[in-house]
Enzyme design. Structure first.
Site, PDB file in Angstrom:
ATOM      1  N   ASP A  31       0.806  -1.703   0.077  1.00 16.20           N
ATOM      2  CA  ASP A  31       0.016  -0.018  -0.280  1.00 16.20           C
ATOM      3  C   ASP A  31       0.911   0.960   0.371  1.00 16.20           C
ATOM      4  O   ASP A  31       0.750   2.866   0.057  1.00 16.20           O
ATOM      5  CB  ASP A  31      -1.199  -0.311   1.017  1.00 16.20           C
ATOM      6  N   ASP A  32       2.227   1.055   0.453  1.00 13.25           N
ATOM      7  CA  ASP A  32       3.312   1.815   0.715  1.00 13.25           C
ATOM      8  C   ASP A  32       3.279   2.674  -0.812  1.00 13.25           C
ATOM      9  O   ASP A  32       3.732   3.637  -1.410  1.00 13.25           O
ATOM     10  CB  ASP A  32       4.172   1.962   1.153  1.00 13.25           C
ATOM     11  N   SER A  63      -2.030   4.184   1.715  1.00 11.19           N
ATOM     12  CA  SER A  63      -1.653   3.489   3.589  1.00 11.19           C
ATOM     13  C   SER A  63      -3.482   3.619   3.990  1.00 11.19           C
ATOM     14  O   SER A  63      -3.944   4.630   3.287  1.00 11.19           O
ATOM     15  CB  SER A  63      -0.268   3.734   4.405  1.00 11.19           C
ATOM     16  N   ASN A 138       4.786  -3.937   4.509  1.00 14.97           N
ATOM     17  CA  ASN A 138       4.659  -2.638   4.467  1.00 14.97           C
ATOM     18  C   ASN A 138       5.705  -1.479   5.459  1.00 14.97           C
ATOM     19  O   ASN A 138       6.337  -2.620   6.597  1.00 14.97           O
ATOM     20  CB  ASN A 138       3.222  -2.775   5.623  1.00 14.97           C
ATOM     21  N   SER A 171       4.219  -7.612   7.093  1.00 16.98           N
ATOM     22  CA  SER A 171       4.776  -5.480   8.188  1.00 16.98           C
ATOM     23  C   SER A 171       5.973  -5.787   8.335  1.00 16.98           C
ATOM     24  O   SER A 171       5.952  -6.368   9.763  1.00 16.98           O
ATOM     25  CB  SER A 171       3.500  -5.114   8.649  1.00 16.98           C
TER      26      SER A 171
END
Ligand SMILES: *[C@@H]1O[C@H](CO)[C@@H](O)[C@H](O)[C@H]1NC(C)=O
Ligand SMILES: *[C@@H]1O[C@H](CO)[C@@H](O)[C@H](O)[C@H]1NC(C)=O
Ligand SMILES: *[C@@H]1O[C@H](CO)[C@@H](O)[C@H](O)[C@H]1NC(C)=O
Ligand SMILES: *[C@@H]1O[C@H](CO)[C@@H](O)[C@H](O)[C@H]1NC(C)=O
Ligand SMILES: *[C@@H]1O[C@H](CO)[C@@H](O)[C@H](O)[C@H]1NC(C)=O
Ligand SMILES: *[C@@H]1O[C@H](CO)[C@@H](O)[C@H](O)[C@H]1NC(C)=O
Length: 383
Positions: A31-32, A63, A138, A171
């Site tokens: 998502d970054d 994010s 993440n 993550s």
């Protein structure tokens, strides 16, 4: 699983012939954004280990979008991408100018999963379904059930699981936003944290490949969520080899509260510990430690999730955990599993595990007989 072409493969660390049957087709998202150090190092490590990994990730930071599926309405980018890798005015999807296996899309992580499956895989990847989707690592932890709906990293994975594709969310504790150009090859504690988490991720992927031995990596409906502790290599070598430990989503998990700031007149979120609702153990193995506790010391937490949100009548995650053994253990001092698997291992280096039956006698779940899970579940509920 499609066996990809056997290639001879030599690393500086070891000479290893990659077994073609264990090489996987892997989609890598996050998502970054597609230019982050963490995703690029993971992608590099997967390909270096002999897998066929492609990045398909958001063009800018996405994010906190959870499983939201947001497709852009603009044919072209109205602003330049993260780290100016793609200029404003370029098409809203495409490849990195330096690497045609790295795709960007102007949408949320879950939208990227669908863009990857229905456009990239279909048109540029022979149409064969990927064996695995990995998301992350993440930039920042995703500890506990609240993050399941909030984290875009996780959102991309349950979108894939819904489509029948095994998926793992990764993550990392360090939340620093870093471009892939800032990877430090000579960090005081060895490699860059992004390189280390990438190589750790490969270990888990290889363990699953070895357990599956050509079959599905995870049963339908299941995914994994991995949280790394803080990797200290930019300072020292005190935490560079965190072992994988079985965890559950609940247990010391945080949720948010609304914090009012009188001087701005605005609310912001504040993370808050250990509300009862977020920490009641319903589906998980309640004897396992919560993710938050596991990553406090130098350990990596691995939880098993399903996308069947119905309340449970049984517990079926144990056979899935066995697919990750012996790499993932119940505790750091668990007997018989203390052997370190060095970072940078390639596919052939993972001990091929035939999971040993655990006490309780439900036997070994072979990947090709995942339907057995349902039986296991039914039997379990009778006990
Ligand atoms: C998008 O950019 C292309 C050139 O890359 C151009 O031909 C096209 O007209 C643009 N589309 C829109 C909607 O602006
Ligand atoms: C698709 O097939 C071609 C030709 O066999 C091969 O070179 C390529 O690696 C394949 N791509 C994927 C993603 O499997
Ligand atoms: C990388 O680490 C070395 C050794 O500590 C340091 O001298 C250098 O400044 C670091 N480079 C970056 C880009 O952080
Ligand atoms: C409230 O907002 C002001 C202005 O942005 C900031 O300086 C202050 O630290 C905030 N207070 C709290 C308690 O967050
Ligand atoms: C639950 O976790 C314990 C370790 O805490 C493990 O020994 C046991 O096999 C697990 N049981 C099930 C049913 O998952
Ligand atoms: C494992 O080690 C911890 C301390 O590191 C200790 O508290 C615990 O009792 C040990 N467990 C076993 C099963 O030996």
């Amino acid at each position: 699983m499609k066996a990809i072409q056997a290639v001879s493969f030599v690393t500086l660390l070891s000479c290893t012939w990659v077994s073609s049957t264990l090489a996987l087709n892997i989609l890598v998202t996050n998502d970054d954004g597609f230019g982050s150090a963490n995703i690029r190092e993971f992608y590099k490590a997967l390909n270096a280990a002999g897998h066929n990994a492609w990045i398909v990730a958001p063009v800018v930071d996405n994010s906190g979008k959870g499983g939201t599926v947001d497709f852009t309405r603009e044919a072209n980018l109205t602003r330049s991408s993260m780290y100016n890798l793609i200029p404003s005015g370029a098409p809203s999807f495409g490849t990195d100018p330096k690497d045609s296996q790295i795709w960007y899309y102007n949408g949320t992580p879950a939208a990227c999963t669908f863009f990857a499956l229905d456009y990239v895989v279909k048109n540029f990847w022979n149409g064969t379904q990927p064996d695995l989707l990995v998301s992350g690592p993440n930039e920042g932890s995703n500890l506990g059930p609240f993050l399941y709906t909030l984290s875009g990293t996780m959102g991309a994975t349950y979108a894939a699981v819904a489509r029948g594709i095994p998926a793992i969310a990764f993550s990392a504790m360090d939340g620093t936003k870093r471009s892939y150009t800032y990877v430090n090859a000579s960090a005081p504690g060895g490699k860059d944290p992004a390189t280390i988490t990438g190589e750790l991720g490969v270990q888990l992927v290889n363990q699953l490949a070895s357990s599956a031995n050509g079959g599905r990596l995870l049963p339908l409906g299941y995914g994994l969520s991995v949280n790394y502790p803080e990797i200290t290599s930019l300072k020292d070598d005190s935490c560079i080899k965190p072992p994988f430990i079985n965890s559950r989503l609940t247990g010391m998990a945080e949720t948010d509260t609304a914090a009012y700031n009188a001087s701005t007149g605005l609310f912001t979120y504040q993370s808050s510990d250990n509300f009862e609702g977020d920490n009641v153990c319903l589906n998980g193995n309640c004897t396992l430690p919560g993710e938050t506790d596991v990553v406090k010391t130098c350990q990596t937490a691995m939880s098993v999730f399903t996308i069947d949100y119905d309340a449970p009548t049984c517990q079926g995650s144990q056979p899935v955990r066995e697919l990750t053994m012996p790499l993932v253990r119940y505790s750091t001092n668990e007997s018989g599993n203390t052997k370190d698997i060095p970072a940078g291992t390639t596919i052939g280096d993972v001990p091929s595990s035939s999971p040993t039956p655990k006490s309780g006698g439900h036997g070994v779940v072979v990947p090709s007989t995942f339907s057995f899970l349902g039986l296991f579940c039914a039997l379990f509920s009778l006990v």
